[in-house]
Design a protein around this motif. Structure first.
Motif, PDB file in Angstrom:
ATOM      1  N   GLU A  36      65.824  82.420 -49.476  1.00 17.18           N
ATOM      2  CA  GLU A  36      65.756  83.669 -50.239  1.00 17.18           C
ATOM      3  C   GLU A  36      65.441  83.396 -51.702  1.00 17.18           C
ATOM      4  O   GLU A  36      64.653  84.120 -52.319  1.00 17.18           O
ATOM      5  N   LEU A  37      66.048  82.361 -52.260  1.00 19.46           N
ATOM      6  CA  LEU A  37      65.772  81.997 -53.649  1.00 19.46           C
ATOM      7  C   LEU A  37      64.347  81.459 -53.790  1.00 19.46           C
ATOM      8  O   LEU A  37      63.601  81.871 -54.676  1.00 19.46           O
ATOM      9  N   LEU A  38      63.970  80.556 -52.901  1.00 17.67           N
ATOM     10  CA  LEU A  38      62.666  79.915 -53.011  1.00 17.67           C
ATOM     11  C   LEU A  38      61.515  80.908 -52.889  1.00 17.67           C
ATOM     12  O   LEU A  38      60.460  80.736 -53.505  1.00 17.67           O
ATOM     13  N   GLN A  39      61.704  81.957 -52.123  1.00 14.24           N
ATOM     14  CA  GLN A  39      60.648  82.942 -51.942  1.00 14.24           C
ATOM     15  C   GLN A  39      60.456  83.822 -53.177  1.00 14.24           C
ATOM     16  O   GLN A  39      59.489  84.588 -53.247  1.00 14.24           O
ATOM     17  N   LEU A  40      61.354  83.692 -54.165  1.00 12.87           N
ATOM     18  CA  LEU A  40      61.205  84.416 -55.422  1.00 12.87           C
ATOM     19  C   LEU A  40      60.495  83.577 -56.488  1.00 12.87           C
ATOM     20  O   LEU A  40      60.189  84.071 -57.568  1.00 12.87           O
ATOM     21  N   VAL A  41      60.248  82.310 -56.180  1.00 12.18           N
ATOM     22  CA  VAL A  41      59.654  81.368 -57.137  1.00 12.18           C
ATOM     23  C   VAL A  41      58.133  81.380 -57.002  1.00 12.18           C
ATOM     24  O   VAL A  41      57.602  81.370 -55.894  1.00 12.18           O
ATOM     25  N   ASP A  42      57.426  81.377 -58.128  1.00  6.93           N
ATOM     26  CA  ASP A  42      55.962  81.313 -58.098  1.00  6.93           C
ATOM     27  C   ASP A  42      55.444  79.883 -58.148  1.00  6.93           C
ATOM     28  O   ASP A  42      54.478  79.543 -57.474  1.00  6.93           O
ATOM     29  N   VAL A  43      56.081  79.040 -58.972  1.00  8.79           N
ATOM     30  CA  VAL A  43      55.674  77.634 -59.099  1.00  8.79           C
ATOM     31  C   VAL A  43      56.935  76.783 -59.106  1.00  8.79           C
ATOM     32  O   VAL A  43      57.883  77.074 -59.850  1.00  8.79           O
ATOM     33  N   ILE A  44      56.950  75.712 -58.308  1.00 11.63           N
ATOM     34  CA  ILE A  44      58.105  74.802 -58.284  1.00 11.63           C
ATOM     35  C   ILE A  44      57.605  73.390 -58.556  1.00 11.63           C
ATOM     36  O   ILE A  44      56.547  72.996 -58.072  1.00 11.63           O
ATOM     37  N   THR A  45      58.369  72.623 -59.354  1.00  5.94           N
ATOM     38  CA  THR A  45      57.862  71.351 -59.885  1.00  5.94           C
ATOM     39  C   THR A  45      58.837  70.185 -59.684  1.00  5.94           C
ATOM     40  O   THR A  45      59.342  69.620 -60.651  1.00  5.94           O
ATOM     41  N   PRO A  46      59.112  69.795 -58.454  1.00  8.89           N
ATOM     42  CA  PRO A  46      60.004  68.646 -58.241  1.00  8.89           C
ATOM     43  C   PRO A  46      59.303  67.329 -58.560  1.00  8.89           C
ATOM     44  O   PRO A  46      58.069  67.234 -58.480  1.00  8.89           O
ATOM     45  N   ASN A  47      60.100  66.307 -58.917  1.00  7.78           N
ATOM     46  CA  ASN A  47      59.528  64.968 -58.958  1.00  7.78           C
ATOM     47  C   ASN A  47      59.544  64.412 -57.532  1.00  7.78           C
ATOM     48  O   ASN A  47      59.968  65.098 -56.589  1.00  7.78           O
ATOM     49  N   GLU A  48      59.087  63.189 -57.345  1.00  6.28           N
ATOM     50  CA  GLU A  48      58.951  62.644 -55.990  1.00  6.28           C
ATOM     51  C   GLU A  48      60.295  62.574 -55.257  1.00  6.28           C
ATOM     52  O   GLU A  48      60.398  62.945 -54.077  1.00  6.28           O
ATOM     53  N   THR A  49      61.327  62.110 -55.957  1.00  5.03           N
ATOM     54  CA  THR A  49      62.650  62.002 -55.330  1.00  5.03           C
ATOM     55  C   THR A  49      63.199  63.378 -54.999  1.00  5.03           C
ATOM     56  O   THR A  49      63.748  63.599 -53.900  1.00  5.03           O
ATOM     57  N   GLU A  50      63.066  64.317 -55.908  1.00  2.04           N
ATOM     58  CA  GLU A  50      63.553  65.678 -55.681  1.00  2.04           C
ATOM     59  C   GLU A  50      62.824  66.340 -54.517  1.00  2.04           C
ATOM     60  O   GLU A  50      63.434  67.053 -53.704  1.00  2.04           O
ATOM     61  N   PHE A  51      61.516  66.091 -54.418  1.00  2.00           N
ATOM     62  CA  PHE A  51      60.753  66.683 -53.329  1.00  2.00           C
ATOM     63  C   PHE A  51      61.228  66.158 -51.979  1.00  2.00           C
ATOM     64  O   PHE A  51      61.391  66.923 -51.016  1.00  2.00           O
ATOM     65  N   GLU A  52      61.476  64.857 -51.896  1.00  2.00           N
ATOM     66  CA  GLU A  52      61.985  64.295 -50.648  1.00  2.00           C
ATOM     67  C   GLU A  52      63.336  64.898 -50.275  1.00  2.00           C
ATOM     68  O   GLU A  52      63.603  65.170 -49.099  1.00  2.00           O
ATOM     69  N   MET A  53      64.178  65.129 -51.272  1.00  2.00           N
ATOM     70  CA  MET A  53      65.487  65.728 -51.004  1.00  2.00           C
ATOM     71  C   MET A  53      65.338  67.192 -50.582  1.00  2.00           C
ATOM     72  O   MET A  53      66.062  67.678 -49.716  1.00  2.00           O
ATOM     73  N   LEU A  54      64.388  67.901 -51.166  1.00  2.00           N
ATOM     74  CA  LEU A  54      64.184  69.303 -50.815  1.00  2.00           C
ATOM     75  C   LEU A  54      63.651  69.463 -49.395  1.00  2.00           C
ATOM     76  O   LEU A  54      64.052  70.380 -48.667  1.00  2.00           O
ATOM     77  N   GLY A 112      55.631  80.430 -49.878  1.00  2.00           N
ATOM     78  CA  GLY A 112      54.705  81.288 -50.609  1.00  2.00           C
ATOM     79  C   GLY A 112      54.600  80.988 -52.092  1.00  2.00           C
ATOM     80  O   GLY A 112      54.211  81.862 -52.881  1.00  2.00           O
ATOM     81  N   ASN A 113      54.962  79.775 -52.505  1.00  2.00           N
ATOM     82  CA  ASN A 113      54.803  79.407 -53.914  1.00  2.00           C
ATOM     83  C   ASN A 113      53.910  78.183 -54.047  1.00  2.00           C
ATOM     84  O   ASN A 113      53.554  77.550 -53.049  1.00  2.00           O
ATOM     85  N   LYS A 114      53.530  77.872 -55.268  1.00  2.00           N
ATOM     86  CA  LYS A 114      52.734  76.669 -55.521  1.00  2.00           C
ATOM     87  C   LYS A 114      53.666  75.518 -55.849  1.00  2.00           C
ATOM     88  O   LYS A 114      54.575  75.666 -56.675  1.00  2.00           O
ATOM     89  N   LEU A 115      53.432  74.383 -55.205  1.00  2.00           N
ATOM     90  CA  LEU A 115      54.283  73.217 -55.413  1.00  2.00           C
ATOM     91  C   LEU A 115      53.488  72.118 -56.105  1.00  2.00           C
ATOM     92  O   LEU A 115      52.387  71.777 -55.688  1.00  2.00           O
ATOM     93  N   ILE A 116      54.065  71.594 -57.171  1.00  2.00           N
ATOM     94  CA  ILE A 116      53.468  70.492 -57.920  1.00  2.00           C
ATOM     95  C   ILE A 116      54.475  69.351 -57.949  1.00  2.00           C
ATOM     96  O   ILE A 116      55.623  69.535 -58.372  1.00  2.00           O
ATOM     97  N   VAL A 117      54.073  68.190 -57.474  1.00  2.00           N
ATOM     98  CA  VAL A 117      54.954  67.022 -57.480  1.00  2.00           C
ATOM     99  C   VAL A 117      54.653  66.200 -58.728  1.00  2.00           C
ATOM    100  O   VAL A 117      53.522  65.723 -58.908  1.00  2.00           O
ATOM    101  N   THR A 118      55.646  66.049 -59.596  1.00  2.00           N
ATOM    102  CA  THR A 118      55.463  65.215 -60.785  1.00  2.00           C
ATOM    103  C   THR A 118      55.774  63.771 -60.426  1.00  2.00           C
ATOM    104  O   THR A 118      56.719  63.487 -59.687  1.00  2.00           O
TER     105      THR A 118
END
Length: 305
Positions: free
Chosen positions: A174-192, A216-222
């Motif tokens: 529910e929270l994630l579907q309200l986000v337009d752009v999400i920017t995890p780093n590599e470790t955070e993305f693996e955890m997500l 439904g959001n754009k994901l950018i891995v830093t």
């Protein structure tokens, strides 16, 4: 476009930065070189980063009525940031971050303090400010219900949001579907995504594509010194970072998110936004201190010459 309006909802900390040659191992005592008391917090860092670029920034957060809180407010004022959205809570302690810093990396422990007392009701009182923004930028050093309420207000007002999911926490669909752009780093993305990735292009493409389709959001891995990765026009693209002499990596991710939010608010194309954000973060690591390392628009522009 006029001066972009960015609202940052997030944390304000006093960073206790201990510089040393090597990180201590568990049970080990090492000698440090120095200690510095530097205003920080991911929210404040990102607000300063946006302000240094020339954005009109409102910071919504909370500090205590202690010495650290007063110092933080003074520092925010020096960067031209209004204190109107920062609540001073009586008889409460300002959040702190204890940072062990070496030339190569840093390790951080956070005590939330007043950051943990920023309520949804406090954010609701700035509904009109959020509604008038071009971008709302958030992190996860404040209560999750406050993050969620900020996203709800922004979505209902038609305002785009950027979520820097750090420190990483479980996030509801529910929270994630309200986000337009999400920017995890590599470790955070693996955890997500809940699994270890081999980080090959094929697997990374599939993981990002699956995520974006689901939420439904754009994901950018830093990716630190390797820049950032995203999908554009159906293809995986790596945005490379310039080689620089690293002094302090603290705040590099915050700088990236500030610059990305600035570019989004200016309605640039994605290629320009990510190139700009990666260059900004690369410049930031050449100076000591998260906020002190935030570059100006001119410094980033000149770095391409």
């Amino acid at each position: 476009m006029d001066t972009p309006k960015i609202t940052v909802v997030g944390s304000l900390n006093m960073d206790l930065v201990i510089s040393l040659e090597v990180m201590p191992q568990i049970g080990e005592t090492v000698h440090g070189d120095s200690i510095h008391y530097i205003p920080g917090g991911k929210g404040a860092n990102q607000a300063v980063g946006c302000a240094r670029l020339g954005a009109d920034v409102t910071m919504i957060g909370a500090v205590g009525d202690d010495l650290f809180g007063k110092r933080i407010l003074e520092e925010m004022e020096q960067y031209g940031l209004s204190q109107d959205g920062i609540f001073t809570l009586k008889n409460e302690s300002t959040g702190i971050a204890s940072i062990y810093h070496t030339k190569e990396d840093n390790s951080i422990a956070i005590v939330p303090g007043t950051n943990g007392k920023l309520t949804p009701e406090m954010v609701k009182s700035y509904r009109d400010v959020i509604a008038a923004s071009d971008i709302v930028l958030l992190q996860l050093e404040i209560p999750m219900e406050t993050v969620h309420e900020s996203l709800r207000i922004a979505r209902s007002s038609g305002v785009k949001t950027v979520l820097n999911p750090a420190p990483v926490n479980p996030l509801s669909p529910e929270l994630l579907q309200l986000v337009d752009v999400i920017t995890p780093n590599e470790t955070e993305f693996e955890m997500l995504i809940g699994k270890k990735a081999d980080r090959s292009d094929a697997e990374l493409f599939e993981a990002i594509r699956t995520w974006e389709s689901k939420f439904g959001n754009k994901l950018i891995v830093t990716r630190g010194k390797h820049g950032a990765t995203h999908i554009i026009e159906g293809k995986l693209e790596h945005v490379t970072a310039p080689l620089v002499e690293v002094v302090d990596t603290t705040g590099a991710g915050d700088c990236f998110n500030a610059a990305l939010s600035y570019g989004l608010a200016k309605q640039w194309e994605w290629k320009e936004i990510l190139s700009f954000a990666v260059r900004a973060a690369s410049i930031s690591v050449t100076k000591f201190g998260a906020q002190g390392g935030m570059p100006t628009l001119g410094q980033i522009t000149n770095s391409t010459d």
